[in-house]
Design an enzyme around this catalytic site. Structure first.
Site, PDB file in Angstrom:
ATOM      1  N   LEU A 198       0.830  -1.204   0.000  1.00 49.31           N
ATOM      2  CA  LEU A 198       0.000   0.000   0.000  1.00 49.31           C
ATOM      3  C   LEU A 198       0.866   1.257   0.000  1.00 49.31           C
ATOM      4  CD1 LEU A 198      -2.762   1.336   0.096  1.00 49.31           C
ATOM      5  CD2 LEU A 198      -2.704   1.144   2.600  1.00 49.31           C
ATOM      6  N   GLU A 245      21.536  13.993  10.317  1.00 53.94           N
ATOM      7  CA  GLU A 245      21.185  12.603  10.616  1.00 53.94           C
ATOM      8  C   GLU A 245      21.219  11.687   9.399  1.00 53.94           C
ATOM      9  OE1 GLU A 245      17.605  12.444  12.963  1.00 53.94           O
ATOM     10  OE2 GLU A 245      18.208  14.148  14.199  1.00 53.94           O
ATOM     11  N   ARG A 270       3.396   6.432   5.620  1.00 55.26           N
ATOM     12  CA  ARG A 270       4.557   6.425   6.508  1.00 55.26           C
ATOM     13  C   ARG A 270       4.541   5.175   7.378  1.00 55.26           C
ATOM     14  NH1 ARG A 270       9.644   7.127   8.170  1.00 55.26           N
ATOM     15  NH2 ARG A 270       9.873   8.049  10.223  1.00 55.26           N
ATOM     16  N   GLU A 327       2.000  10.780  24.019  1.00 55.45           N
ATOM     17  CA  GLU A 327       1.424   9.592  23.395  1.00 55.45           C
ATOM     18  C   GLU A 327       1.349   8.409  24.349  1.00 55.45           C
ATOM     19  OE1 GLU A 327       3.689   6.301  20.790  1.00 55.45           O
ATOM     20  OE2 GLU A 327       3.701   8.330  19.962  1.00 55.45           O
ATOM     21  N   HIS A 366       4.740  17.515   7.349  1.00 59.30           N
ATOM     22  CA  HIS A 366       4.066  16.315   6.872  1.00 59.30           C
ATOM     23  C   HIS A 366       3.285  16.562   5.585  1.00 59.30           C
ATOM     24  CE1 HIS A 366       5.026  15.064  10.975  1.00 59.30           C
ATOM     25  NE2 HIS A 366       4.959  13.845  10.515  1.00 59.30           N
TER      26      HIS A 366
END
Length: 751
Positions: free
Chosen positions: A17, A481, A512, A602, A691
């Site tokens: 997907l 990074e 993602r 979270e 995003h």
């Protein structure tokens, strides 16, 4: 007893997907081909469920982007700013809501974490306009599953959860729209009723404190209408904790109630005590959020108790929540040590576990129980799982190790050596992961490049990144990074107690995917993890370069964590490893160190009492990792895509010098909490949504900074994007950062 799962991962075993979505967005794949990929995946996943012996296959759990967005589209709750997209092809309009519209410069819906998971959902925007309800793919999928010969159980996120998680516009009372929303559900439910036995309506909000009185007062009436529409076929599904509103669930009139007996392990007796005579009970015994095998001997007493109370015809066995949060299949994980792999169960295996539990209970298949017990005991007894030196060090942590020497206001004076302008500009850490970078890492992983050649290649990428930041005029730089495949996996690869899957991918949002590390044993640092890369970057510039680390709570939350040790203890072990790295960086002259805690909010449980306990040990873990440095060393932390207002005092207690947070999609509304709270540190609210491929204008970011200044004094305000730039292309990131720097300069002049 009947068996089912609440949902299966959408992404596919080989991330089919993801590949199809990204090809479609690039214009390389037609809409028909994308939909064909989705259809193939759905059929494959239904077949997996039937082959495992499940009685029902779940439909409506598959989404091209996000199930909350699917309900938003069903209700027609499209914000007015997307009016220009109304004539677009259906898929393009759908993805505009998710990703923004670059051509028309329309920002996407906000995105935040789904309860206490690392999955991101698109936040509904509740306005006072007219909505036109539309279809939902669950109807066609349920019909198709029936045509294929499967026994479907359609699943929808329930109206109370959708509305509770929605964001109301100014002067809008969102619960005023409840009856209108329920009417749209009634239409869908009436169409689903002839196609199935059960319709799964998911109301995890019943496990929280998010429902106001005006919602709870109307819950039973709304559910009475919905049950009437579908002939009493609703399975009311709760998960992520014990049911807080048990009276509402029991009085809903639904055919069945599903409860999470993994995260709400102790609630069974309370549920049995209020369950109406004709309501069935679905036991969520197979964990939907970890990768470990179910301990059958521990799960069976709940089955026995429920059957004794209700009879086997009123008991169903299910997953605790959707298996969305698990990788797909452990069968391909051939590189893992046997004692670790033997303990694992991914989504495919978890389906079979439900059949095993039924077989053990109904047919007394003792061999299955004995084999399960033997595998788990052997794994836990393996010497890799316990390191006495690590346990001893963690037990010896003292209170003074959790505190900086002086308060934030005093440290600010000690950090004046930085000589920063007002509104200093920086980024969150990562820069675009180009195909060249990914290729270098892939070749190295396969052993096709000497170590010296790899180091030289990564150094070239770092040098290019530093040069670009110098050109942009950023004040505080990062090394980009390039050496990191993932902000958690990179560190896990250098810590004891971790292992890694080959294909353990989990959807984070949209296309993602992340491949969480696995914590199977005690955690310790083997050697310095970032020092050489940061020092090389610093050697290329006169400007300060931030040391970039991932914090202990985020490493914990974004890993699959062992289930034989308290999470707080695992987190303390990780914090000590991060502390060692912080002190090495400082000793080497790196005096700005960012310890990202993107997952702090979270990981918070859904009830207030559990949340307070979690926040106490989570904040202590961050402080343990950060508090060994001198006053003149500036500690940053970053948090993204979570609601912070309720925990702002805890964030202040972290005692970071600078915090950066996501806030661009909300138009700086997250900063409203700072109006009534004297936050002692400096704040970098994101002015650029990374995003979305959309490039915000200078004027847009200037306006966001002006809004931020209403809550944050100019001498304590930083300017940065919402998050790292890893997922963006340089063609998007560079001009967006150019605009960001220009916006900072303009507002700096205004000040």
């Amino acid at each position: 007893m009947q068996t089912h799962i609440l949902g299966f991962p959408s992404i596919g075993q080989r991330r089919e997907l993801k590949q199809a979505l990204e090809s479609y967005w690039k214009g390389e794949l037609a809409a028909e081909s994308l939909l064909e990929t989705g259809a193939e995946l759905k059929k494959r996943h239904w077949q997996i469920q039937r082959d495992a012996g499940l009685d029902y296959v779940t439909t409506g759990d598959f989404s091209l982007y996000d199930r909350m967005l699917d309900v938003t589209c069903m209700l027609g709750a499209v914000p007015p700013r997307f009016e220009a997209c109304r004539g677009d092809a259906p898929l393009d309009g759908y993805f505009s809501l998710a990703r923004g519209d670059v051509r028309r410069n329309i920002p996407a819906l906000e995105m935040t974490k789904w309860f206490d998971t690392n999955y991101h959902y698109l936040v509904p925007e509740i306005d006072g306009g007219t909505w036109t309800s539309a279809d939902h793919p669950v109807v066609a999928d349920t019909s198709l599953a029936g045509e294929y010969g499967f026994r479907p159980k359609p699943a929808l996120i329930g109206p109370f959860t959708w509305l509770a998680l929605g964001k109301a516009g100014r002067d809008v009372r969102k619960w005023d729209r409840l009856e209108e929303i329920a009417a749209a559900y009634v239409k869908i439910l009436s169409r689903l009723a002839p196609l199935c036995d059960y319709i799964q309506l998911e109301e995890p909000v019943l496990c929280t404190e998010l429902l106001p009185d005006e919602a709870t007062a109307r819950f039973q009436a709304i559910y009475a209408d919905m049950n009437a529409a579908c002939g009493g076929r609703i399975m009311l599904a709760t998960y992520f904790g014990p049911v807080r509103h048990l009276d509402l669930a029991a009085g809903s009139g639904c055919a069945a109630l599903h409860v999470d007996l993994v995260q709400g392990r102790k609630q069974l007796e309370a549920v049995l005590g209020v369950l109406p005579p004709r309501m069935a009970l679905s036991l969520g015994l197979v964990a939907g959020r970890n990768i470990w095998k179910t301990e059958y001997a521990r799960a069976l007493p709940a089955v026995e108790r429920a059957v004794a109370a209700l009879g086997s015809d009123r008991v169903l066995l299910g997953s605790s929540c959707s298996l969305l949060h698990c990788p797909v299949d452990v069968a391909g994980e051939t590189a893992l040590p046997g004692h670790i792999r033997n303990r694992m169960a991914f989504a495919v295996q978890k389906c079979s576990e439900l059949s095993d539990l039924r077989g053990i209970f109904e047919r007394k298949e003792q061999t299955l129980l004995d084999e399960n017990t033997a595998v788990l005991q052997a794994a836990l007894a393996h010497p890799d799982s316990r390191v006495e030196a690590v346990r001893k060090r963690a037990a010896s942590v003292t209170p003074d190790m959790l505190s900086r020497r002086r308060p934030c206001s005093v440290r600010r004076d000690a950090q004046k050596w930085l000589n920063l302008p007002r509104l200093p500009t920086t980024t969150i850490g990562s820069f675009p992961q180009t195909s060249a970078i990914r290729s270098i890492r892939l070749v190295r992983r396969k052993g096709g490049i000497p170590e010296g050649e790899y180091i030289a290649a990564i150094r070239k990428e770092i040098a290019d990144c530093i040069a670009k930041q110098e050109e942009l005029g950023l004040d505080i730089l990062v090394h980009g990074e390039a050496e990191r495949n993932d902000m958690v996996e990179y560190f896990g690869q250098q810590l004891g107690g971790f292992c890694f899957t080959q294909n353990g991918w989990v959807q984070s949002y949209g296309s993602r995917c992340v491949k969480p590390p696995v914590i199977y044993g005690d955690v310790y640092r083997k050697h310095p993890m970032t020092l050489d890369w940061i020092l090389y970057a610093q050697s290329l510039t006169e400007k300060p370069v931030k040391g970039m680390l991932t914090g202990p709570v985020t490493i914990l939350c974004w890993s699959f964590v062992r289930d034989d040790l308290e999470r707080s203890e695992v987190c303390r072990q990780i914090a000590l490893a991060v502390r060692d790295e912080v002190l090495d960086l400082e000793k080497a002259g790196v005096r700005i160190i960012q310890i990202d805690e993107a997952a702090l909010r979270e990981g918070m449980p859904l009830t207030a009492a559990e949340a307070e306990n979690y926040l106490r040990w989570a904040v202590d873990a961050f402080r343990l990792s950060a508090s060994g440095v001198e006053d003149s060393t500036q500690i940053h932390t970053h948090m993204c895509y979570s609601e912070f207002n309720a925990i702002l005092p805890w964030i202040a207690r972290m005692d970071a010098d600078v915090i950066s947070i996501e806030s661009s999609r909300s138009g700086m509304e997250l900063l409203d909490a700072f109006a009534g709270f004297d936050y002692p540190g400096e704040v970098g609210p994101g002015v650029y949504d990374i995003h979305s491929p959309r490039i915000p204008s200078v004027e847009e970011m200037v306006e966001l900074l002006r809004r931020a200044l209403r809550h944050i004094p100019g001498d304590r305000l930083w300017v940065n994007p919402d998050c790292g730039l890893k997922t963006r292309r340089w063609e998007e990131a560079y001009p967006a950062l150019e605009n960001m720097v220009a916006a900072a300069l303009r507002v700096r002049e205004e000040l």
